[in-house]
Motif scaffolding. Structure first.
Motif, PDB file in Angstrom:
ATOM      1  N   GLY A  80      -9.412  12.302  -0.267  1.00 15.32           N
ATOM      2  CA  GLY A  80      -9.347  11.704  -1.742  1.00 15.32           C
ATOM      3  C   GLY A  80      -8.383  10.451  -1.753  1.00 15.32           C
ATOM      4  O   GLY A  80      -7.828  10.131  -3.108  1.00 15.32           O
ATOM      5  N   ALA A  81      -8.580   9.568  -0.861  1.00 21.08           N
ATOM      6  CA  ALA A  81      -7.784   8.437  -0.769  1.00 21.08           C
ATOM      7  C   ALA A  81      -8.255   7.517  -1.622  1.00 21.08           C
ATOM      8  O   ALA A  81      -9.689   7.340  -1.787  1.00 21.08           O
ATOM      9  N   ASP A  82      -7.675   6.422  -2.302  1.00 21.83           N
ATOM     10  CA  ASP A  82      -8.319   5.308  -3.109  1.00 21.83           C
ATOM     11  C   ASP A  82      -7.862   3.945  -2.494  1.00 21.83           C
ATOM     12  O   ASP A  82      -8.028   2.850  -3.196  1.00 21.83           O
ATOM     13  N   SER A  83      -7.408   4.125  -1.078  1.00 21.12           N
ATOM     14  CA  SER A  83      -7.162   2.828  -0.548  1.00 21.12           C
ATOM     15  C   SER A  83      -7.278   3.038   1.053  1.00 21.12           C
ATOM     16  O   SER A  83      -7.218   3.920   1.487  1.00 21.12           O
ATOM     17  N   VAL A  84      -7.490   1.733   1.436  1.00 25.90           N
ATOM     18  CA  VAL A  84      -7.459   1.529   2.891  1.00 25.90           C
ATOM     19  C   VAL A  84      -6.486   0.514   3.590  1.00 25.90           C
ATOM     20  O   VAL A  84      -6.512  -0.508   2.793  1.00 25.90           O
ATOM     21  N   LEU A  85      -5.897   0.704   4.419  1.00 26.95           N
ATOM     22  CA  LEU A  85      -4.943  -0.327   5.060  1.00 26.95           C
ATOM     23  C   LEU A  85      -5.422  -0.380   6.595  1.00 26.95           C
ATOM     24  O   LEU A  85      -5.450   0.329   7.532  1.00 26.95           O
ATOM     25  N   ALA A 101       0.863  -1.152  -0.060  1.00 26.43           N
ATOM     26  CA  ALA A 101      -0.043   0.174  -0.017  1.00 26.43           C
ATOM     27  C   ALA A 101       0.878   1.488  -0.012  1.00 26.43           C
ATOM     28  O   ALA A 101       1.883   1.353   0.810  1.00 26.43           O
ATOM     29  N   GLN A 102       0.493   2.259  -0.966  1.00 31.09           N
ATOM     30  CA  GLN A 102       1.532   3.415  -1.112  1.00 31.09           C
ATOM     31  C   GLN A 102       1.007   4.624  -0.038  1.00 31.09           C
ATOM     32  O   GLN A 102       1.779   4.890   0.625  1.00 31.09           O
ATOM     33  N   ASN A 103      -0.069   4.839  -0.220  1.00 31.19           N
ATOM     34  CA  ASN A 103      -0.737   6.109   0.420  1.00 31.19           C
ATOM     35  C   ASN A 103      -1.862   5.944   1.087  1.00 31.19           C
ATOM     36  O   ASN A 103      -2.837   6.786   0.664  1.00 31.19           O
ATOM     37  N   PRO A 104      -2.393   4.841   1.929  1.00 34.17           N
ATOM     38  CA  PRO A 104      -3.540   4.475   2.255  1.00 34.17           C
ATOM     39  C   PRO A 104      -4.166   5.419   3.224  1.00 34.17           C
ATOM     40  O   PRO A 104      -3.324   6.046   4.259  1.00 34.17           O
ATOM     41  N   VAL A 105      -5.567   5.408   3.477  1.00 35.23           N
ATOM     42  CA  VAL A 105      -5.997   5.977   4.550  1.00 35.23           C
ATOM     43  C   VAL A 105      -5.787   4.481   5.930  1.00 35.23           C
ATOM     44  O   VAL A 105      -6.180   3.546   5.415  1.00 35.23           O
ATOM     45  N   ARG A 157     -16.637   2.343  -3.562  1.00 34.75           N
ATOM     46  CA  ARG A 157     -15.983   3.628  -3.732  1.00 34.75           C
ATOM     47  C   ARG A 157     -14.913   3.438  -4.710  1.00 34.75           C
ATOM     48  O   ARG A 157     -14.294   4.497  -5.294  1.00 34.75           O
ATOM     49  N   GLY A 158     -14.751   2.154  -5.403  1.00 32.31           N
ATOM     50  CA  GLY A 158     -13.765   1.873  -6.428  1.00 32.31           C
ATOM     51  C   GLY A 158     -12.477   1.816  -5.714  1.00 32.31           C
ATOM     52  O   GLY A 158     -11.541   2.329  -6.239  1.00 32.31           O
ATOM     53  N   ALA A 159     -12.358   1.671  -4.569  1.00 36.51           N
ATOM     54  CA  ALA A 159     -11.136   1.738  -3.792  1.00 36.51           C
ATOM     55  C   ALA A 159     -10.500   0.284  -3.369  1.00 36.51           C
ATOM     56  O   ALA A 159     -11.312  -0.650  -3.754  1.00 36.51           O
ATOM     57  N   MET A 160      -9.223   0.190  -3.095  1.00 37.41           N
ATOM     58  CA  MET A 160      -8.657  -0.877  -2.715  1.00 37.41           C
ATOM     59  C   MET A 160      -8.542  -1.225  -1.186  1.00 37.41           C
ATOM     60  O   MET A 160      -8.278   0.017  -0.494  1.00 37.41           O
ATOM     61  N   LEU A 161      -8.776  -2.476  -0.553  1.00 35.91           N
ATOM     62  CA  LEU A 161      -8.481  -2.656   0.823  1.00 35.91           C
ATOM     63  C   LEU A 161      -7.143  -3.239   0.761  1.00 35.91           C
ATOM     64  O   LEU A 161      -7.074  -4.557   0.353  1.00 35.91           O
ATOM     65  N   PHE A 162      -6.182  -3.042   1.847  1.00 32.26           N
ATOM     66  CA  PHE A 162      -5.125  -3.875   2.234  1.00 32.26           C
ATOM     67  C   PHE A 162      -5.283  -4.237   3.670  1.00 32.26           C
ATOM     68  O   PHE A 162      -5.785  -3.574   4.629  1.00 32.26           O
TER      69      PHE A 162
END
Length: 348
Positions: free
Chosen positions: A266-271, A130-134, A293-298
């Motif tokens: 404006g995040a597109d991923s969650v960790l 994950a690069q820059n997740p919430v 939301r079209g986001a990714m979960l890590f």
């Protein structure tokens, strides 16, 4: 090609962890050893700081020796010794920091003091990519929604009282669920058998959550079911139903504030990190929100989401490579060490 090796020591609560990690230029971090031993109390009981510290003192030398055998290296090959400065419980933190200082003096190795929460985040980022997740950080002692900005991990929301993990642990004690391997895990297994949803307090205030009302509500329901049953309540719900309802309510609160933070930055991923982050139902609920939301979960498994030494080695080595060294005089512990107090020198 330069390489760095770090020894990480974690003991902020009832889990004692020793990890050894290798960094080589332009290569993923390599886990050489990641050992852990947990202080487990009988059902219905929590763990006292003094007893937990005694457990850590009894096991830490054995774990360190086993870690070096597993890694097949010697102490002379280690570049730095990393230890948990906080947050956490005072007595066990002190016991592990003392060993870190002793090893530093014995082998003339630099010390690196690590924030426990940042350790979770950096290990999660390394393992998942994950690069820059919430980040949703959920454990026995912490519940925070975090995003990175300008060399700090900023806390966007958190619990106003007890952590979600503490809420689960305390309910496990109320209904006398085993602490082996962990109360939260056993509640998760019990919840899979629940079929009836019991309405419980749901408290979200802006970006923050409160879990004390949730705990009081489910405790009252358990009291009616187990200890003071009445004819009108007979057969209304089971212990499994209460575990199911507790998870559904508490996790829905976490998903809500995480989604709000994602919208804000404006995040597109969650960790998800922390011990409660292993919970499959929490991961499923968060995944459904991300998909909408079209986001990714890590997320990671129990090797890395439950407190461990390798996460302390990982975060410590990142700091060490950027010039962060802790003097012997400053190698104290801080029980209330906020995530956003750490200067994140290794991120751009």
């Amino acid at each position: 090609m330069p390489s760095f090796i770090a020894l990480g020591l974690e003991g902020s609560a009832n889990k004692l962890g020793v990890g050894i990690i290798l960094h080589e230029d332009n290569q993923p971090a390599k886990v050489l050893a990641n050992l852990r031993h947990t202080y487990i109390t009988p059902p219905g009981q929590g763990f006292l700081p003094s007893d937990t510290a005694k457990h850590h003192r009894s096991w830490i030398i054995r774990l360190i020796k086993d870690a070096f055998r597993t890694a097949n290296i010697k102490m002379k090959q280690v570049d730095c010794i990393c230890f948990t400065k906080g947050p956490g419980i005072g007595a066990p933190l002190h016991s592990v920091a003392l060993v870190a200082r002793t090893l530093s003096l014995m082998y003339s190795k630099p010390l690196v003091a690590v924030n426990h929460c940042v350790g979770h985040i950096e290990m999660g980022r390394e393992i998942t990519g994950a690069q820059n997740p919430v980040v949703l950080y959920v454990s026995g002692g912490n519940t925070q929604v975090i995003a990175y900005s300008e060399r700090r991990y900023r806390i966007f929301g958190e619990t106003l009282d007890i952590a979600i993990g503490n809420c689960l642990d305390r309910f496990a004690r109320i209904i006398n669920i085993s602490n082996d391997p962990s109360p939260g895990y056993n509640i998760e297994q019990e919840a899979t058998k629940g079929t009836q949803f019991v309405d419980l307090p749901y408290t979200v205030k802006g970006m923050d959550c409160s879990f004390s009302g949730l705990l009081s509500g489910v405790e009252a329901a358990a009291d009616e079911l187990l200890f003071n049953p009445s004819p009108e309540n007979a057969g209304k719900y089971t212990k499994s139903d209460l575990c199911f309802s507790l998870q559904e309510t508490g996790f829905a609160m976490l998903v809500e504030i995480t989604e709000r933070a994602m919208a804000h930055v404006g995040a597109d991923s969650v960790l998800i990190v922390g011990g409660v982050g292993c919970n499959k139902r929490l991961q499923q609920m968060m995944s459904e929100m991300c998909e909408e939301r079209g986001a990714m979960l890590f997320a990671t498994d129990e090797r890395f989401c439950i407190d461990n030494g390798i996460m302390i080695a990982q975060a410590g080595l990142l700091a060490f490579k950027n010039g962060s060294i802790c003097s012997l005089e400053d190698s104290t512990i801080t029980q209330r060490y906020r995530t956003d107090e750490v200067f994140v020198s290794w991120r751009k």
